[in-house]
Design a protein around this motif. Structure first.
Motif, PDB file in Angstrom:
ATOM      1  N   GLY A  73     -44.144 -16.783  -4.203  1.00  0.00           N
ATOM      2  CA  GLY A  73     -42.701 -16.654  -4.300  1.00  0.00           C
ATOM      3  C   GLY A  73     -42.098 -17.054  -5.627  1.00  0.00           C
ATOM      4  N   LYS A  74     -42.931 -17.431  -6.590  1.00  0.00           N
ATOM      5  CA  LYS A  74     -42.453 -17.806  -7.915  1.00  0.00           C
ATOM      6  C   LYS A  74     -43.078 -16.899  -8.963  1.00  0.00           C
ATOM      7  CE  LYS A  74     -41.906 -22.737  -6.797  1.00  0.00           C
ATOM      8  NZ  LYS A  74     -42.306 -24.123  -7.195  1.00  0.00           N
ATOM      9  N   THR A  75     -42.407 -16.773 -10.098  1.00  0.00           N
ATOM     10  CA  THR A  75     -42.961 -16.021 -11.223  1.00  0.00           C
ATOM     11  C   THR A  75     -43.636 -16.990 -12.176  1.00  0.00           C
ATOM     12  OG1 THR A  75     -41.293 -14.280 -11.071  1.00  0.00           O
ATOM     13  CG2 THR A  75     -42.449 -14.519 -13.169  1.00  0.00           C
ATOM     14  N   GLN A  76     -44.928 -16.770 -12.397  1.00  0.00           N
ATOM     15  CA  GLN A  76     -45.663 -17.578 -13.362  1.00  0.00           C
ATOM     16  C   GLN A  76     -45.592 -16.902 -14.731  1.00  0.00           C
ATOM     17  OE1 GLN A  76     -46.923 -20.512 -12.741  1.00  0.00           O
ATOM     18  NE2 GLN A  76     -46.565 -20.441 -10.522  1.00  0.00           N
ATOM     19  N   GLN A  77     -45.394 -17.701 -15.769  1.00  0.00           N
ATOM     20  CA  GLN A  77     -45.295 -17.168 -17.130  1.00  0.00           C
ATOM     21  C   GLN A  77     -46.364 -17.808 -18.007  1.00  0.00           C
ATOM     22  OE1 GLN A  77     -43.052 -14.702 -18.765  1.00  0.00           O
ATOM     23  NE2 GLN A  77     -44.901 -14.960 -20.015  1.00  0.00           N
ATOM     24  N   LEU A  78     -47.315 -16.983 -18.444  1.00  0.00           N
ATOM     25  CA  LEU A  78     -48.362 -17.424 -19.350  1.00  0.00           C
ATOM     26  C   LEU A  78     -47.903 -17.264 -20.800  1.00  0.00           C
ATOM     27  CD1 LEU A  78     -51.093 -15.518 -17.414  1.00  0.00           C
ATOM     28  CD2 LEU A  78     -51.246 -17.988 -17.841  1.00  0.00           C
ATOM     29  N   ALA A  79     -48.543 -17.988 -21.691  1.00  0.00           N
ATOM     30  CA  ALA A  79     -48.284 -17.808 -23.116  1.00  0.00           C
ATOM     31  C   ALA A  79     -48.714 -16.403 -23.533  1.00  0.00           C
ATOM     32  CB  ALA A  79     -49.045 -18.851 -23.922  1.00  0.00           C
ATOM     33  N   ILE A  80     -47.945 -15.793 -24.423  1.00  0.00           N
ATOM     34  CA  ILE A  80     -48.268 -14.468 -24.935  1.00  0.00           C
ATOM     35  C   ILE A  80     -49.306 -14.630 -26.047  1.00  0.00           C
ATOM     36  CG2 ILE A  80     -47.374 -12.391 -26.031  1.00  0.00           C
ATOM     37  CD1 ILE A  80     -46.460 -12.910 -23.102  1.00  0.00           C
ATOM     38  N   SER A  81     -50.491 -14.095 -25.824  1.00  0.00           N
ATOM     39  CA  SER A  81     -51.580 -14.257 -26.791  1.00  0.00           C
ATOM     40  C   SER A  81     -51.909 -12.967 -27.527  1.00  0.00           C
ATOM     41  CB  SER A  81     -52.831 -14.787 -26.089  1.00  0.00           C
ATOM     42  OG  SER A  81     -53.174 -13.974 -24.980  1.00  0.00           O
ATOM     43  N   GLU A  82     -51.221 -11.887 -27.192  1.00  0.00           N
ATOM     44  CA  GLU A  82     -51.399 -10.622 -27.900  1.00  0.00           C
ATOM     45  C   GLU A  82     -50.020 -10.147 -28.338  1.00  0.00           C
ATOM     46  OE1 GLU A  82     -54.327  -6.971 -27.074  1.00  0.00           O
ATOM     47  OE2 GLU A  82     -52.612  -6.990 -25.716  1.00  0.00           O
ATOM     48  N   ALA A  83     -49.657 -10.497 -29.562  1.00  0.00           N
ATOM     49  CA  ALA A  83     -48.286 -10.264 -30.021  1.00  0.00           C
ATOM     50  C   ALA A  83     -47.930  -8.781 -30.063  1.00  0.00           C
ATOM     51  CB  ALA A  83     -48.105 -10.882 -31.406  1.00  0.00           C
ATOM     52  N   LYS A  84     -48.875  -7.933 -30.422  1.00  0.00           N
ATOM     53  CA  LYS A  84     -48.594  -6.509 -30.587  1.00  0.00           C
ATOM     54  C   LYS A  84     -48.094  -5.869 -29.292  1.00  0.00           C
ATOM     55  CE  LYS A  84     -50.694  -2.188 -32.185  1.00  0.00           C
ATOM     56  NZ  LYS A  84     -51.917  -1.552 -32.748  1.00  0.00           N
ATOM     57  N   THR A  85     -48.674  -6.267 -28.160  1.00  0.00           N
ATOM     58  CA  THR A  85     -48.294  -5.675 -26.868  1.00  0.00           C
ATOM     59  C   THR A  85     -47.408  -6.597 -26.035  1.00  0.00           C
ATOM     60  OG1 THR A  85     -50.280  -6.548 -25.781  1.00  0.00           O
ATOM     61  CG2 THR A  85     -50.449  -4.350 -26.781  1.00  0.00           C
ATOM     62  N   GLY A  86     -47.285  -7.857 -26.445  1.00  0.00           N
ATOM     63  CA  GLY A  86     -46.497  -8.806 -25.660  1.00  0.00           C
ATOM     64  C   GLY A  86     -47.168  -9.190 -24.362  1.00  0.00           C
ATOM     65  N   ASN A  87     -48.500  -9.204 -24.345  1.00  0.00           N
ATOM     66  CA  ASN A  87     -49.248  -9.529 -23.135  1.00  0.00           C
ATOM     67  C   ASN A  87     -50.016 -10.840 -23.300  1.00  0.00           C
ATOM     68  OD1 ASN A  87     -48.535  -7.046 -21.891  1.00  0.00           O
ATOM     69  ND2 ASN A  87     -50.192  -5.998 -22.963  1.00  0.00           N
ATOM     70  N   ALA A  88     -50.472 -11.380 -22.173  1.00  0.00           N
ATOM     71  CA  ALA A  88     -51.443 -12.469 -22.185  1.00  0.00           C
ATOM     72  C   ALA A  88     -52.817 -11.825 -22.075  1.00  0.00           C
ATOM     73  CB  ALA A  88     -51.196 -13.422 -21.016  1.00  0.00           C
ATOM     74  N   SER A  89     -53.702 -12.147 -23.007  1.00  0.00           N
ATOM     75  CA  SER A  89     -54.955 -11.406 -23.129  1.00  0.00           C
ATOM     76  C   SER A  89     -56.178 -12.298 -23.015  1.00  0.00           C
ATOM     77  CB  SER A  89     -54.981 -10.678 -24.480  1.00  0.00           C
ATOM     78  OG  SER A  89     -56.151  -9.922 -24.635  1.00  0.00           O
ATOM     79  N   HIS A  90     -57.134 -11.839 -22.212  1.00  0.00           N
ATOM     80  CA  HIS A  90     -58.504 -12.361 -22.185  1.00  0.00           C
ATOM     81  C   HIS A  90     -58.650 -13.828 -21.776  1.00  0.00           C
ATOM     82  CE1 HIS A  90     -60.105  -8.611 -23.276  1.00  0.00           C
ATOM     83  NE2 HIS A  90     -60.103  -8.719 -24.599  1.00  0.00           N
ATOM     84  N   GLY A  91     -57.723 -14.321 -20.979  1.00  0.00           N
ATOM     85  CA  GLY A  91     -57.941 -15.610 -20.349  1.00  0.00           C
ATOM     86  C   GLY A  91     -57.534 -16.819 -21.162  1.00  0.00           C
TER      87      GLY A  91
END
Length: 311
Positions: A73-91
């Motif tokens: 029921g909550k949104t978890q927010q990870l650090a963005i580790s792939e700046a080009k796509t704005g995603n969290a990448s590879h753990g």
């Protein structure tokens, strides 16, 4: 004080004419050679792992869209580790120090506990057992939930393979004959997040039967692998006549295979090697649920994959 290598402590495994180097940072592979011929497109001891080369990808492989996913029921927010796509990448464990332990001249383990943190409020122990033998390198990866509640988990690995041509010189991706026994591929958006899947049969990415890659650009996740009677799926990269081959195999734990011909890398690296990445789930599994393992407290899962070179 002696300087510390960027990849930390180095541990070499040897068997016959084969040698593998495991590193402390990320617990992954830096080098693999057979009779002096490189099987991995690795990196020198004084460098960081480039482009995730040889790294272990936990507690998820590939990308999480925007680093966000819902949980209880909550949104978890990870650090963005792939700046080009704005995603969290590879753990979360690629740049951490894993504990290495030699268990024999040709065997070792790497272990690391991902601690509960912002965006991933779970404690999960990961391990990789490396064994070098007559049939090549076997890597057995495991995950164990140490949390008091359920935890989402995925695993992957990121080896770049060199295919030895005549005389041991690697051949470029264009000249490699690929066998990829997977019936589906995932289509992605401009942020490299899967949107749908399609059958490969009859299309440009149909490598169910061996054929040359040629100029085809591959950076796709493949699914629904066909398995041999022993339960393993085998991706085979073969050089033209007179050269060798490299097989990446994976057991039933690995239902997804990312293949990357390196077209976005620097000019001297582009299409020099091919990444074949075993994954237990595809990109964005924390949102889609596809292939995702949700481990109960104390529960473990794992599986083996390996690299079998033929010079």
């Amino acid at each position: 004080m002696e300087p510390i290598a960027p990849s930390g402590r180095q541990l070499e495994l040897t068997h016959g004419d084969s040698a593998v180097t495991i590193v402390e940072v990320g617990g992954g592979l830096r080098d693999y050679r057979v009779d002096g011929v490189a099987v991995l497109d690795g990196y020198p001891v004084d460098a960081m792992a480039p482009h995730s080369a040889g790294q272990l990808l936990v507690p998820w492989p590939n990308r999480i869209a925007g680093g966000r996913y819902p949980w209880n029921g909550k949104t978890q927010q990870l650090a963005i580790s792939e700046a080009k796509t704005g995603n969290a990448s590879h753990g979360l464990a690629r740049w951490s120090a894993w504990e290495l332990e030699r268990t024999g001249p040709a065997a070792a383990t790497a272990s690391f506990v991902v601690r509960a943190q912002s965006g991933y409020p779970f404690t999960v122990a990961f391990g990789a057992a490396y064994a070098l033998g007559d049939d090549g390198l076997t890597v057995t990866m495991t995950a164990t939930n140490l949390s008091a509640g359920p935890a989402p988990v995925g695993m992957g690995a990121h080896p770049y393979l060199l295919v030895p041509g005549a005389g041991g010189t690697p051949v470029r991706a264009d000249d490699v004959t690929l066998t990829l026994p997977a019936e589906r591929m995932l289509l992605v958006d401009d942020r490299l997040i899967p949107t749908e899947s399609q059958d490969v049969a009859g299309g440009p990415f149909d490598f169910l039967a061996a054929r040359p890659i040629g100029p085809l650009v591959i950076d796709h996740c493949f699914a629904a692998p066909r398995r041999d009677p022993d339960g393993r799926a085998r991706v085979v990269l073969a050089a033209p006549a007179g050269g060798g081959s490299v097989t990446v195999w994976m057991d039933e734990a690995w239902d997804y295979i990312q293949v990357f011909t390196g077209d976005t890398l620097s000019p001297d690296e582009r299409r020099r090697s091919i990444a074949v990445e075993p994954q237990t789930c595809p990109a964005n599994a924390f949102n889609s649920g596809e292939g995702l393992r949700v481990l109960e407290p104390g529960e473990s899962f794992g599986g083996s994959w390996g690299i079998s070179p033929v010079p």
